[in-house]
Write a protein that holds these residues in place. Structure first.
Motif, PDB file in Angstrom:
ATOM      1  N   MET A 179       0.848  -1.030   0.054  1.00 19.51           N
ATOM      2  CA  MET A 179      -0.061   0.044  -0.035  1.00 19.51           C
ATOM      3  C   MET A 179       1.112   1.204  -0.057  1.00 19.51           C
ATOM      4  SD  MET A 179      -2.925  -1.076   2.769  1.00 19.51           S
ATOM      5  CE  MET A 179      -4.118   0.128   2.226  1.00 19.51           C
ATOM      6  N   TYR A 180       0.385   2.155  -0.510  1.00 16.86           N
ATOM      7  CA  TYR A 180       0.985   3.653  -0.574  1.00 16.86           C
ATOM      8  C   TYR A 180       0.718   4.286   0.629  1.00 16.86           C
ATOM      9  CZ  TYR A 180       2.510   8.223  -2.276  1.00 16.86           C
ATOM     10  OH  TYR A 180       2.914   9.454  -2.428  1.00 16.86           O
ATOM     11  N   ASN A 181       2.062   4.669   1.516  1.00 15.55           N
ATOM     12  CA  ASN A 181       1.970   5.125   2.539  1.00 15.55           C
ATOM     13  C   ASN A 181       1.366   6.532   2.675  1.00 15.55           C
ATOM     14  OD1 ASN A 181       4.381   6.115   2.047  1.00 15.55           O
ATOM     15  ND2 ASN A 181       5.565   4.767   3.191  1.00 15.55           N
ATOM     16  N   LYS A 182       1.575   7.329   1.516  1.00 13.19           N
ATOM     17  CA  LYS A 182       0.850   8.676   1.655  1.00 13.19           C
ATOM     18  C   LYS A 182      -0.438   8.806   0.818  1.00 13.19           C
ATOM     19  CE  LYS A 182       3.695  12.083   1.889  1.00 13.19           C
ATOM     20  NZ  LYS A 182       4.569  13.348   1.808  1.00 13.19           N
ATOM     21  N   ASP A 183      -1.162   7.689   0.653  1.00 11.48           N
ATOM     22  CA  ASP A 183      -2.424   7.665  -0.006  1.00 11.48           C
ATOM     23  C   ASP A 183      -3.209   8.599   0.941  1.00 11.48           C
ATOM     24  OD1 ASP A 183      -4.535   6.134  -2.000  1.00 11.48           O
ATOM     25  OD2 ASP A 183      -5.420   6.111   0.257  1.00 11.48           O
ATOM     26  N   SER A 184      -4.110   9.278   0.057  1.00 12.40           N
ATOM     27  CA  SER A 184      -5.092  10.299   0.908  1.00 12.40           C
ATOM     28  C   SER A 184      -5.788   9.732   2.047  1.00 12.40           C
ATOM     29  CB  SER A 184      -5.983  11.026  -0.164  1.00 12.40           C
ATOM     30  OG  SER A 184      -6.915  11.897   0.551  1.00 12.40           O
ATOM     31  N   ALA A 185      -6.307   8.437   1.748  1.00 11.90           N
ATOM     32  CA  ALA A 185      -7.447   7.816   2.766  1.00 11.90           C
ATOM     33  C   ALA A 185      -6.591   7.400   3.938  1.00 11.90           C
ATOM     34  CB  ALA A 185      -7.877   6.697   2.242  1.00 11.90           C
ATOM     35  N   ILE A 186      -5.155   6.897   3.538  1.00 13.79           N
ATOM     36  CA  ILE A 186      -4.438   6.505   4.816  1.00 13.79           C
ATOM     37  C   ILE A 186      -3.919   7.839   5.540  1.00 13.79           C
ATOM     38  CG2 ILE A 186      -2.301   5.465   5.546  1.00 13.79           C
ATOM     39  CD1 ILE A 186      -2.634   3.382   3.268  1.00 13.79           C
ATOM     40  N   VAL A 187      -3.663   8.788   4.912  1.00 13.88           N
ATOM     41  CA  VAL A 187      -3.066  10.075   5.652  1.00 13.88           C
ATOM     42  C   VAL A 187      -4.315  10.669   6.573  1.00 13.88           C
ATOM     43  CG1 VAL A 187      -2.259  12.524   5.219  1.00 13.88           C
ATOM     44  CG2 VAL A 187      -1.523  10.397   3.852  1.00 13.88           C
ATOM     45  N   ASN A 188      -5.423  10.750   5.858  1.00 16.93           N
ATOM     46  CA  ASN A 188      -6.645  11.015   6.693  1.00 16.93           C
ATOM     47  C   ASN A 188      -6.692  10.373   7.837  1.00 16.93           C
ATOM     48  OD1 ASN A 188      -8.471  13.489   5.401  1.00 16.93           O
ATOM     49  ND2 ASN A 188      -7.435  12.456   3.911  1.00 16.93           N
ATOM     50  N   GLY A 189      -6.773   9.074   7.559  1.00 14.89           N
ATOM     51  CA  GLY A 189      -6.920   8.299   8.913  1.00 14.89           C
ATOM     52  C   GLY A 189      -5.884   8.429  10.016  1.00 14.89           C
ATOM     53  N   VAL A 190      -4.621   8.302   9.566  1.00 18.87           N
ATOM     54  CA  VAL A 190      -3.592   8.536  10.444  1.00 18.87           C
ATOM     55  C   VAL A 190      -3.702   9.870  11.339  1.00 18.87           C
ATOM     56  CG1 VAL A 190      -1.275   8.897  10.731  1.00 18.87           C
ATOM     57  CG2 VAL A 190      -2.026   7.067   9.099  1.00 18.87           C
ATOM     58  N   TYR A 191      -4.116  10.889  10.445  1.00 16.78           N
ATOM     59  CA  TYR A 191      -4.280  12.278  11.073  1.00 16.78           C
ATOM     60  C   TYR A 191      -5.431  12.214  12.187  1.00 16.78           C
ATOM     61  CZ  TYR A 191      -5.339  17.365  11.420  1.00 16.78           C
ATOM     62  OH  TYR A 191      -5.455  18.694  12.183  1.00 16.78           O
ATOM     63  N   TRP A 192      -6.483  11.627  11.999  1.00 15.31           N
ATOM     64  CA  TRP A 192      -7.633  11.785  13.027  1.00 15.31           C
ATOM     65  C   TRP A 192      -7.164  10.817  14.185  1.00 15.31           C
ATOM     66  CZ3 TRP A 192      -9.979   7.577  14.354  1.00 15.31           C
ATOM     67  CH2 TRP A 192     -10.650   6.742  13.049  1.00 15.31           C
ATOM     68  N   SER A 193      -6.525   9.819  13.830  1.00 15.12           N
ATOM     69  CA  SER A 193      -6.303   8.804  15.089  1.00 15.12           C
ATOM     70  C   SER A 193      -5.102   9.058  15.765  1.00 15.12           C
ATOM     71  CB  SER A 193      -6.180   7.246  14.294  1.00 15.12           C
ATOM     72  OG  SER A 193      -4.937   7.255  13.468  1.00 15.12           O
TER      73      SER A 193
END
Length: 1092
Positions: A179-193
């Motif tokens: 998986m791409y570690n700067k994918d938008s969905a992942i970055v958003n999830g990491v941010y709020w978590s």
């Protein structure tokens, strides 16, 4: 010293009486004309002489008589109580319930924080956010600068996490390699978590016994606390994906019944069938112990992958899933696919099985793995599934062809399912996962945060889990997990699962709540799941191999009936599965000493459920001394004084004081913690007051032995027994004392009474082996044994142990056990010296162990040789050396055979394997393979996969097949042998083809030993040796089938969320991009060939 001298005088006097008796008996026998080649009286003389001397030595150096005397002095000051097993098990269950509840509350706080953080977050497709990536932290580039998503991350060793370097203030984020570690969905999830960091720290401060806490996102990333650096494997890959872990799947979905339909028509040949097999295997990975399944292959006919299971579903435990995987390799493609027949069979199967009440009785699904469907089959769905649509349909379109995509997607949308297309093997896992989020929708809409507990497992996938292990191998644990939902009103009917939070609970934490001193010498506690699988049990053996660090294939689904196998009717198991409270009794055969010995006990079992969990708890107490407990009383001052003696140690794995609760206590030893607790200056230190009172009592009673042993060491002129090396004692409270009679470097065996000798020390779930065996001996006698883990004969030792009873009556509890370690050579010399005595007045012996025509042996009560003229036989089973004699002893009743069973065994089998893995490591082969792969990709667009079989086989089918042996789970039976206590002596004759072989067996007084003298003039090789080798239990095909079909009692989880009326079923998937640019393909190739 008077005791010792009188003992020696008594022994000497007895010897002379026996000499006189033996002389008379030999003369009488001679006059009568019935002379035997081996006079029993002489053997009795030898046995008595050896037994007298060994008891004198053992009693003198162990101090057994002194310790017995000291306990007698306190007899009136102690109070003997019978253990109330039912009250005890209820109390232990309450303690475990409280501990489990604390873990669940910590998860609840994480859920609330995660849902609130997501509610406040607005999705931003352009969000840029630097987070701590678990792989990249503290990594620098060639110029010494931190890499992107890396940065400086402070790590410090922490003893609570086995001295791993962690960060207790922050968590890290792991993203799967694919998986791409700067994918938008992942970055958003990491941010709020990120909001979870504060709760992680708070949880750990509230409950310092917590270990790893984590959040597994539905997007694929994994947030873990405390922060730790992850390292890729040797291929630069981290394959870990939190979404296929059991704790995630179990928390995200409800139990389910699943029928997997696999298309095996002619068009599925080649790569398509390979992808289909992998898809089915990945679906099986997502099924757990609460799920049921079957696999049906279809073309113009139906083919149950396991024909034996035609018309039924089976539980998705590890054994059953592995069994089906083996059958997947036998699938081959031919004919025409008749999907209507397959769908009809699947609907009927689910309906019929549901009516039996044996399945999950919750969600139902049909997984369709095919390369196309020429129709929508709405008539079948109308007949079997509409309007309720209780069965969800999940079609997986295999291959790049999209002609049939719309039909398959229509099936999914019309039946509350989800459609995905799988073009390559790399697509399989991600696409299979989609169905889990569909099944989670009803639970999300219901807002039911079910707390789930997994079965016991060893998670060696996480890098830290490979290191978070004790001296005996990887840690067995259970996980508590809860789902996290989107609470935004606009997404309510979509039922969006955000992820799952969880924390690991090592099974060792459960054992700390169990007061071993209350369970007696042979007693133990155990727990099982709602499926009857063992959570903890002293007989569970999940690991094997050198160092016990390899997991058995089916270690996590060992049923209680496989260790408590004497309960043929599953009475105990079924009562516990059904969460009842009660009592059960039975005679058991407990194997000890690496399975070579057996103890026959009568156990009383007490059981109840652990509320708030799917677990039930049991306690086993052995009848007799195991049902009684005594309380002594001494002052704190004298108790502490004697507890601090340098020769005193307490059981490492017993909890006298809970030093894990607060960080400032973690560096304390148990004795230091007891001192601090008794000082009254540390209110936050929680200790077992009752256990401390009793250990102080034992310290006072056993203290005189320190001075006694010291006097023996100092009085070297009297210490003629240079072979005695160690004296030791243990008490019912886990207190032990050790005295060395030689300097440590001169010890023959340095492992005894150390952590390396787990059977020889007090552990969380058992007393030492020497203590157990001494307790079953007649009071006042010694049990002698040769440890099986010792080396060659010149490095071997003999242990002699005896139990100390509190009272003279039958119901007396065992207060302690004492013993000595001596050199085997010393022990054997004593035997040979005794065997040269004779009763003849002229000094000429009629028989001697030195004679060529007789063999003399010293064996123990389990038939193992301690002394033999052939030193290579030492430690072997007597039946292997003298099969004819052992067979006769069994016939005469001197010994009896006990059949034992091992349902956790591993057997060696021969298996063919390919050596093609070696060629894949060759860079030239890899390059050639990659080029051919590119060309194949281009050809595929034109002719799909018709050339695949020819092209692919050129590289792989020619791989050389080599044979190898491997270990696989199996059931075995094996014998153990035990002497008959009431038969002290016996003689026998064996007819060996006309030659009569005679022998005499005589018990050694005050011991568990026997002298066996055998006439060796006859060739008795026609009698097979009697061995203790295990024999695999072979099941014929019919019995194998019955075992597969057999379903033991189980209890379903308390909650079920199969569907919800508000669910938006129109989000049912879509075809993936069906073309792939050559540029992308080449880029992938370059990355693969030239990694950074």
């Amino acid at each position: 010293m008077q005791v010792d001298r009188s003992g020696v005088l008594f022994s000497a006097g007895s010897t002379w009486l026996l000499l006189l008796f033996s002389t008379l008996s030999i003369r009488v026998t001679g006059v009568g004309g019935t002379h035997q080649s081996i006079p029993p009286s002489v053997v009795k003389l030898w046995a008595s002489a050896f037994g007298g001397e060994m008891k004198s030595i053992s009693a003198k150096y162990s101090g057994s008589q002194l310790l017995q005397k000291k306990y007698k002095e306190f007899e009136r000051a102690v109070r003997v109580e019978e253990i109330d097993g039912l009250w005890l098990v209820k109390r232990l269950a309450e303690n475990m319930e409280e501990m489990f509840h604390k873990k669940a509350q910590a998860m609840k706080r994480l859920v609330e924080a995660a849902e609130e953080a997501h509610l406040q977050h607005e999705e931003d497709p352009n969000l840029q956010y630097e987070y701590f990536n678990a792989v990249l932290i503290n990594e620098v580039d060639e110029e010494g600068n931190s890499v992107e998503l890396g940065g400086e991350f402070i790590l410090q060793p922490n003893d609570h996490f086995n001295n791993l370097s962690v960060n207790l203030n922050l968590s890290v984020v792991q993203v799967p390699t694919n998986m791409y570690n700067k994918d938008s969905a992942i970055v958003n999830g990491v941010y709020w978590s990120e909001a979870l960091n504060k709760v992680f720290v708070d949880n750990f401060e509230r409950d310092p016994s917590l270990i790893w806490q984590y959040f597994g996102s539905a997007k694929g990333f994994f947030r873990q606390y405390p922060g730790i650096k992850w390292k890729p494997d040797e291929h630069g890959v981290i394959a870990f994906d939190c979404r296929n872990r059991k704790w995630y799947i179990q928390a995200a979905t409800s139990p389910k019944d699943v029928v997997i339909l696999v298309d095996v028509s002619g068009s599925m040949k080649g790569l398509r069938l390979t992808i289909a097999r992998q898809t089915v295997s990945s679906i099986l990975d997502t099924l757990g112990d609460d799920d049921f399944f079957n696999i049906i292959a279809y073309n113009e006919e139906l083919h149950y992958v396991e024909p034996c299971l035609n018309g039924t579903l089976v539980q998705a435990d590890v054994t059953n899933k592995d069994h089906f995987r083996e059958h997947l390799d036998k699938l081959f493609a031919q004919g025409i696919g008749m999907l209507d027949i397959a769908l009809t069979e699947a609907f009927n199967l689910l309906s019929d099985f549901n009516e039996t009440g044996r399945g999950s009785e919750c969600s139902q699904a049909i997984m369709l793995v095919t390369d196309g469907a020429v129709d929508t089959y709405d008539a079948i769905f109308a007949k079997y599934n509409w309007p309720e649509r209780k069965v969800r349909i999940f079609p997986y379109l295999i291959g790049r062809e999209s002609a049939f995509a719309e039909n398959l997607k229509w099936m999914a949308c019309a039946n509350k399912g989800y459609f995905t297309q799988i073009s390559t093997l790399a697509d399989v896992q991600e696409n299979v996962m989609e169905y889990l989020h569909v099944l989670s929708r009803p639970k999300v809409i219901d807002r039911e945060h079910d707390t789930v507990w997994t079965e016991a497992y060893i998670d060696s996938t996480l890098p830290q889990a490979q290191k978070l292990e004790d001296g005996q191998g990887p840690v067995l644990m259970t996980t508590v997990a809860m789902p996290v939902f989107s609470t935004k009103n606009e997404t309510r009917n979509r039922g969006i699962l955000l992820g799952v939070v969880g924390t690991d609970v090592p099974v060792s934490e459960l054992l700390k709540t169990i007061p071993k001193y209350k369970l007696g010498i042979h007693g133990y506690a155990f727990a099982i799941t709602n499926n009857g699988y063992i959570l903890t049990h002293p007989d569970l053996r999940p690991l094997y191999g050198d160092g016990k660090k390899r997991r058995k294939p089916n270690y996590s689904s060992v049923d209680l009936s496989e260790v408590e196998w004497e309960d043929k009717e599953d009475t105990l198991r079924n009562a516990m599965v059904n969460r009842k409270t009660g009592i059960f009794s039975m005679e058991v055969k407990k194997s000890v000493d690496k399975g070579k010995r057996v103890l026959i006990l009568h156990n009383d079992y007490y059981y109840t459920d652990i509320k708030g969990t799917p677990f039930s708890l049991g306690v086993a107490l052995s009848r007799g001394h195991g049902k009684f407990f005594f309380r002594g009383n001494v002052t704190v001052e004298e108790g502490l004084h004697d507890l601090e003696h340098p020769d005193v140690a307490l059981a490492d794995e017993w909890t006298y004081c809970n030093t894990d609760e607060h960080p400032e206590h973690r560096y304390l030893s148990q004795i230091e913690a007891i001192k601090l607790y008794l000082s009254g200056h540390e209110p936050h230190l929680y200790c077992d007051k009752e256990l401390i009172q009793e250990v102080l009592f034992d310290a006072v009673v056993t203290a005189p032995l320190e001075a006694y042993w010291t006097s023996l060491v100092l009085n070297k002129s009297e210490n003629s027994d240079k072979g005695v090396e160690i004296a030791y004692l243990g008490t019912r409270t886990g207190l032990s004392r050790i005295n060395l009679f030689v300097v440590p470097d001169e010890l023959t065996s340095k492992d005894f009474l150390t952590a390396e000798d787990r059977e020889g020390v007090f552990n969380a779930d058992h007393f030492p082996l020497w203590y157990k065996r001494a307790a079953e001996q007649v009071p006042g006698t010694f049990v002698y044994s040769l440890p099986f883990n010792t080396g060659s004969e010149n490095k071997s030792v003999v242990l002699a142990s005896t139990a100390i009873q509190l009272l003279d009556e039958r119901k007396s509890p065992i207060a302690a056990a004492v013993g000595i370690q001596m050199k085997l050579e010393f022990f054997q010399k004593k035997f040979w010296t005794a065997s040269r005595q004779c009763a003849a007045l002229d000094g000429k012996c009629s028989i001697s162990c030195d004679d060529e025509n007789i063999n003399c042996y010293l064996i123990d009560n389990n038939g193992f040789i301690l002394v033999a003229e052939d030193y290579t036989l030492t430690g072997n089973f007597f039946g292997e050396a003298e099969g004819a004699v052992m067979n006769k002893l069994l016939q005469m009743g001197s010994f009896k055979r006990v059949t034992l069973y091992d349902y956790q065994a591993l057997c060696w089998v021969y298996s063919e394997s390919s050596d093609s893995g070696r060629t894949l490591l060759d860079p030239y082969f890899a390059f050639f393979s990659a080029v051919k792969w590119i060309l194949t990709e281009l050809v595929i667009f034109l002719v799909e996969f018709n050339l695949y079989s020819w092209w692919y086989s050129d590289l792989t089918a020619k791989a050389q097949r080599t044979g190898r042996t491997m270990q696989v789970p199996c059931d075995t039976e094996y014998p153990a042998f035990i002497s008959e206590r009431t038969i002290k002596e016996n003689t026998g004759n064996i007819d060996c083809d006309g030659c009569v072989k005679s022998f005499v067996i005589q018990q050694i007084p005050s011991s568990n030993l026997f002298m066996v003298v055998v006439d060796n003039k006859c060739d008795c090789s026609m009698f097979e040796p009697i061995t203790m080798d295990p024999i695999e239990i072979m099941y014929n095909e019919s019995l194998k089938c019955e075992r597969l079909k057999m379903q033991k009692d189980r209890r379903r989880p308390d909650t079920c969320h199969p569907f919800h009326p508000e669910e938006n079923s129109m989000e049912c998937g879509g075809a993936v991009n069906l073309t792939q640019s050559l540029v992308t393909t080449l880029l992938c190739l370059l990355v693969a060939l030239f990694p950074r």
